[in-house]
Design a protein around this motif. Structure first.
Motif, PDB file in Angstrom:
ATOM      1  N   GLU A  11       0.854  -1.187   0.000  1.00 37.21           N
ATOM      2  CA  GLU A  11       0.000   0.000   0.000  1.00 37.21           C
ATOM      3  C   GLU A  11       0.889   1.235   0.000  1.00 37.21           C
ATOM      4  O   GLU A  11       1.750   1.369   0.869  1.00 37.21           O
ATOM      5  CB  GLU A  11      -0.881   0.015   1.247  1.00 37.21           C
ATOM      6  CG  GLU A  11      -1.824  -1.154   1.335  1.00 37.21           C
ATOM      7  CD  GLU A  11      -2.631  -1.139   2.618  1.00 37.21           C
ATOM      8  OE1 GLU A  11      -2.458  -0.224   3.450  1.00 37.21           O
ATOM      9  OE2 GLU A  11      -3.440  -2.071   2.787  1.00 37.21           O
ATOM     10  N   GLU A  12       0.695   2.110  -0.973  1.00 38.46           N
ATOM     11  CA  GLU A  12       1.469   3.357  -1.016  1.00 38.46           C
ATOM     12  C   GLU A  12       0.646   4.433  -0.319  1.00 38.46           C
ATOM     13  O   GLU A  12      -0.128   5.150  -0.933  1.00 38.46           O
ATOM     14  CB  GLU A  12       1.805   3.759  -2.448  1.00 38.46           C
ATOM     15  CG  GLU A  12       2.765   4.917  -2.502  1.00 38.46           C
ATOM     16  CD  GLU A  12       3.220   5.257  -3.905  1.00 38.46           C
ATOM     17  OE1 GLU A  12       4.171   6.036  -4.029  1.00 38.46           O
ATOM     18  OE2 GLU A  12       2.636   4.758  -4.879  1.00 38.46           O
ATOM     19  N   ARG A  13       0.831   4.536   0.993  1.00 33.66           N
ATOM     20  CA  ARG A  13       0.065   5.486   1.805  1.00 33.66           C
ATOM     21  C   ARG A  13       0.622   6.898   1.675  1.00 33.66           C
ATOM     22  O   ARG A  13      -0.115   7.874   1.741  1.00 33.66           O
ATOM     23  CB  ARG A  13       0.072   5.038   3.259  1.00 33.66           C
ATOM     24  CG  ARG A  13      -0.602   3.691   3.427  1.00 33.66           C
ATOM     25  CD  ARG A  13      -0.484   3.178   4.828  1.00 33.66           C
ATOM     26  NE  ARG A  13      -1.132   1.884   4.939  1.00 33.66           N
ATOM     27  CZ  ARG A  13      -1.041   1.123   5.995  1.00 33.66           C
ATOM     28  NH1 ARG A  13      -0.333   1.514   7.041  1.00 33.66           N
ATOM     29  NH2 ARG A  13      -1.653  -0.046   6.024  1.00 33.66           N
ATOM     30  N   TRP A  18       6.062   2.396   0.626  1.00 36.72           N
ATOM     31  CA  TRP A  18       5.116   1.287   0.477  1.00 36.72           C
ATOM     32  C   TRP A  18       5.087   0.491   1.769  1.00 36.72           C
ATOM     33  O   TRP A  18       6.126   0.092   2.296  1.00 36.72           O
ATOM     34  CB  TRP A  18       5.518   0.385  -0.687  1.00 36.72           C
ATOM     35  CG  TRP A  18       5.458   1.094  -1.981  1.00 36.72           C
ATOM     36  CD1 TRP A  18       4.377   1.204  -2.806  1.00 36.72           C
ATOM     37  CD2 TRP A  18       6.511   1.808  -2.624  1.00 36.72           C
ATOM     38  NE1 TRP A  18       4.699   1.957  -3.911  1.00 36.72           N
ATOM     39  CE2 TRP A  18       6.015   2.346  -3.820  1.00 36.72           C
ATOM     40  CE3 TRP A  18       7.843   2.065  -2.284  1.00 36.72           C
ATOM     41  CZ2 TRP A  18       6.783   3.089  -4.686  1.00 36.72           C
ATOM     42  CZ3 TRP A  18       8.614   2.821  -3.136  1.00 36.72           C
ATOM     43  CH2 TRP A  18       8.085   3.320  -4.327  1.00 36.72           C
ATOM     44  N   THR A  19       3.902   0.248   2.283  1.00 37.91           N
ATOM     45  CA  THR A  19       3.713  -0.539   3.492  1.00 37.91           C
ATOM     46  C   THR A  19       3.230  -1.922   3.085  1.00 37.91           C
ATOM     47  O   THR A  19       2.286  -2.050   2.315  1.00 37.91           O
ATOM     48  CB  THR A  19       2.683   0.134   4.424  1.00 37.91           C
ATOM     49  OG1 THR A  19       3.139   1.449   4.721  1.00 37.91           O
ATOM     50  CG2 THR A  19       2.502  -0.644   5.706  1.00 37.91           C
ATOM     51  N   GLU A  27       0.718  -4.809   9.495  1.00 41.38           N
ATOM     52  CA  GLU A  27       1.884  -4.307   8.772  1.00 41.38           C
ATOM     53  C   GLU A  27       3.105  -5.134   9.164  1.00 41.38           C
ATOM     54  O   GLU A  27       3.323  -5.381  10.343  1.00 41.38           O
ATOM     55  CB  GLU A  27       2.127  -2.847   9.115  1.00 41.38           C
ATOM     56  CG  GLU A  27       1.003  -1.946   8.693  1.00 41.38           C
ATOM     57  CD  GLU A  27       1.240  -0.500   9.075  1.00 41.38           C
ATOM     58  OE1 GLU A  27       2.354  -0.147   9.522  1.00 41.38           O
ATOM     59  OE2 GLU A  27       0.289   0.281   8.945  1.00 41.38           O
TER      60      GLU A  27
END
Length: 61
Positions: A11-13, A18-19, A27
């Motif tokens: 996920e690119e928060r 990226w997480t 996570e």
């Protein structure tokens, strides 16, 4: 879950960070794009511990 793969859960928060998230939503890693000595590298952290820098994402996969 046989069809799940960790790379599909990035996920690119924030831009350039990226997480990595497991199927339960926890996570477990972070990948950050950085500039180091004029080169573009990726800083990898797994389970809260630094795993180092790499020039490609494939190298740490």
């Amino acid at each position: 879950m046989p069809d799940w793969h960790p790379m599909l859960a990035a996920e690119e928060r924030d831009p350039g960070t990226w997480t990595m998230v497991d199927p339960d939503g926890r996570e477990y890693g972070v990948i950050e794009i950085r500039r180091l000595d004029g080169r573009i590298v990726y800083r990898v952290t797994v389970m809260g511990r630094p795993a180092g820098y790499t020039g490609t994402l494939r190298a740490k996969a």
